[in-house]
Each structure stands twice: as structure tokens, then as C-alpha cells.
Design a protein around this motif. Sequence first.
Motif, PDB file in Angstrom:
ATOM      1  N   ASN A   1     101.553  -5.621   8.584  1.00  0.00           N
ATOM      2  CA  ASN A   1     100.260  -4.377   9.229  1.00  0.00           C
ATOM      3  C   ASN A   1      99.701  -4.817  10.159  1.00  0.00           C
ATOM      4  OD1 ASN A   1     100.880  -2.378   7.263  1.00  0.00           O
ATOM      5  ND2 ASN A   1     100.371  -3.575   5.946  1.00  0.00           N
ATOM      6  N   ASP A  38      91.652  -9.985  12.974  1.00  0.00           N
ATOM      7  CA  ASP A  38      93.016  -9.881  13.142  1.00  0.00           C
ATOM      8  C   ASP A  38      93.606 -11.392  13.816  1.00  0.00           C
ATOM      9  OD1 ASP A  38      94.128  -7.443  11.975  1.00  0.00           O
ATOM     10  OD2 ASP A  38      93.540  -7.047  14.127  1.00  0.00           O
ATOM     11  N   LYS A  87     106.734  -2.860  15.935  1.00  0.00           N
ATOM     12  CA  LYS A  87     107.449  -2.790  17.492  1.00  0.00           C
ATOM     13  C   LYS A  87     107.946  -3.404  17.674  1.00  0.00           C
ATOM     14  CE  LYS A  87     106.886  -0.020  22.074  1.00  0.00           C
ATOM     15  NZ  LYS A  87     105.933   0.829  22.530  1.00  0.00           N
ATOM     16  N   SER A  88     106.393  -4.833  17.360  1.00  0.00           N
ATOM     17  CA  SER A  88     106.774  -6.173  17.543  1.00  0.00           C
ATOM     18  C   SER A  88     107.439  -7.236  17.129  1.00  0.00           C
ATOM     19  CB  SER A  88     105.064  -6.860  17.233  1.00  0.00           C
ATOM     20  OG  SER A  88     105.061  -8.197  17.604  1.00  0.00           O
ATOM     21  N   GLY A  91     102.540  -5.513  13.088  1.00  0.00           N
ATOM     22  CA  GLY A  91     103.185  -3.879  13.804  1.00  0.00           C
ATOM     23  C   GLY A  91     104.853  -4.290  14.189  1.00  0.00           C
ATOM     24  N   LYS A 116      96.040  -9.543  22.924  1.00  0.00           N
ATOM     25  CA  LYS A 116      97.241  -9.017  23.141  1.00  0.00           C
ATOM     26  C   LYS A 116      97.835  -9.333  22.967  1.00  0.00           C
ATOM     27  CE  LYS A 116      94.864  -7.284  27.317  1.00  0.00           C
ATOM     28  NZ  LYS A 116      94.668  -6.995  28.801  1.00  0.00           N
ATOM     29  N   SER A 161     103.501  -4.609  24.349  1.00  0.00           N
ATOM     30  CA  SER A 161     103.161  -3.689  23.186  1.00  0.00           C
ATOM     31  C   SER A 161     101.514  -3.357  23.563  1.00  0.00           C
ATOM     32  CB  SER A 161     103.262  -4.655  21.547  1.00  0.00           C
ATOM     33  OG  SER A 161     102.012  -3.767  20.985  1.00  0.00           O
ATOM     34  N   LYS A 162     100.847  -1.758  23.876  1.00  0.00           N
ATOM     35  CA  LYS A 162      99.679  -1.643  23.860  1.00  0.00           C
ATOM     36  C   LYS A 162      98.672  -2.637  22.871  1.00  0.00           C
ATOM     37  CE  LYS A 162     101.594   1.855  26.790  1.00  0.00           C
ATOM     38  NZ  LYS A 162     100.283   1.897  27.673  1.00  0.00           N
ATOM     39  N   LYS A 163      99.613  -2.658  21.208  1.00  0.00           N
ATOM     40  CA  LYS A 163      98.584  -2.926  20.497  1.00  0.00           C
ATOM     41  C   LYS A 163      97.797  -4.480  20.897  1.00  0.00           C
ATOM     42  CE  LYS A 163      98.660  -4.619  15.494  1.00  0.00           C
ATOM     43  NZ  LYS A 163      98.353  -3.125  15.334  1.00  0.00           N
ATOM     44  N   THR A 164      96.439  -4.252  20.294  1.00  0.00           N
ATOM     45  CA  THR A 164      95.269  -4.936  20.525  1.00  0.00           C
ATOM     46  C   THR A 164      95.160  -5.633  19.518  1.00  0.00           C
ATOM     47  OG1 THR A 164      93.181  -3.502  20.419  1.00  0.00           O
ATOM     48  CG2 THR A 164      94.712  -4.247  22.608  1.00  0.00           C
ATOM     49  N   PHE A 165      94.745  -6.456  18.671  1.00  0.00           N
ATOM     50  CA  PHE A 165      93.917  -7.424  17.787  1.00  0.00           C
ATOM     51  C   PHE A 165      92.559  -7.898  17.754  1.00  0.00           C
ATOM     52  CE2 PHE A 165      98.304  -9.181  18.767  1.00  0.00           C
ATOM     53  CZ  PHE A 165      99.530  -8.900  17.119  1.00  0.00           C
TER      54      PHE A 165
END
Length: 94
Positions: free
Chosen positions: A60, A10, A65-66, A63, A26, A2-6
Motif C-alpha cells: 500500500n 512512509d 505501479k512501482s 504501490g 519521490k 511514478s507520480k506517487k510521493t511518500f
Amino acid sequence: MSKKTFSEQDIEILSKNKYVKNVSEKSITYTNEFKIHFIAEYNNKKLPRNIFEEAGFDINIIGLKSIKSTIPFTKLPLYRKIFVIIFFASAIIS
């Protein structure tokens, strides 16, 4: 991956969850207890999103996707699942 960063907020929220072993900007590492719980609940036909929500995770933040990325692990053949559960269980006991 995933490209999501916390964010720091978070990370603080996630680190308070008893099922989180480690969290960084990450990634999240879940406890062995949660992994076993997830497999058992998923095999009982519970949706991954519901499993995470009931375990106290904010969807939220994590995510979808995760959450969906955890599903391929649950599709392993039964003998591999048993091995993984025994491996995680022995890590919890020791």
C-alpha cells in the motif's frame, strides 16, 4: 516515473527495511542485495508483488505501479542479467 510521493511516515517506515538503500519523497533506491534477490526469485516464477511482500515491504505504501516497473529489468537477456548480478555482487563484497 511514478507520480506517487511518500509522506514522512512512509519514508520512516520504508527506511527501516533492510533492503532500502535510500528513500526520499519521490523515490526508493533498493540495495544491491535486494536486486539480486528479486531477480533470483522472479526467475523462480515468483510474482513481483509476493517478492516485495516477503521482503517486508508494504504494498500500500510502495504501490503496485512501482512494483510492476521493476519487471522490464528482469526481462533482460541472460548474459545481461549475469553481468548485472556480477556487478551488484562485486559492489556488495567491496
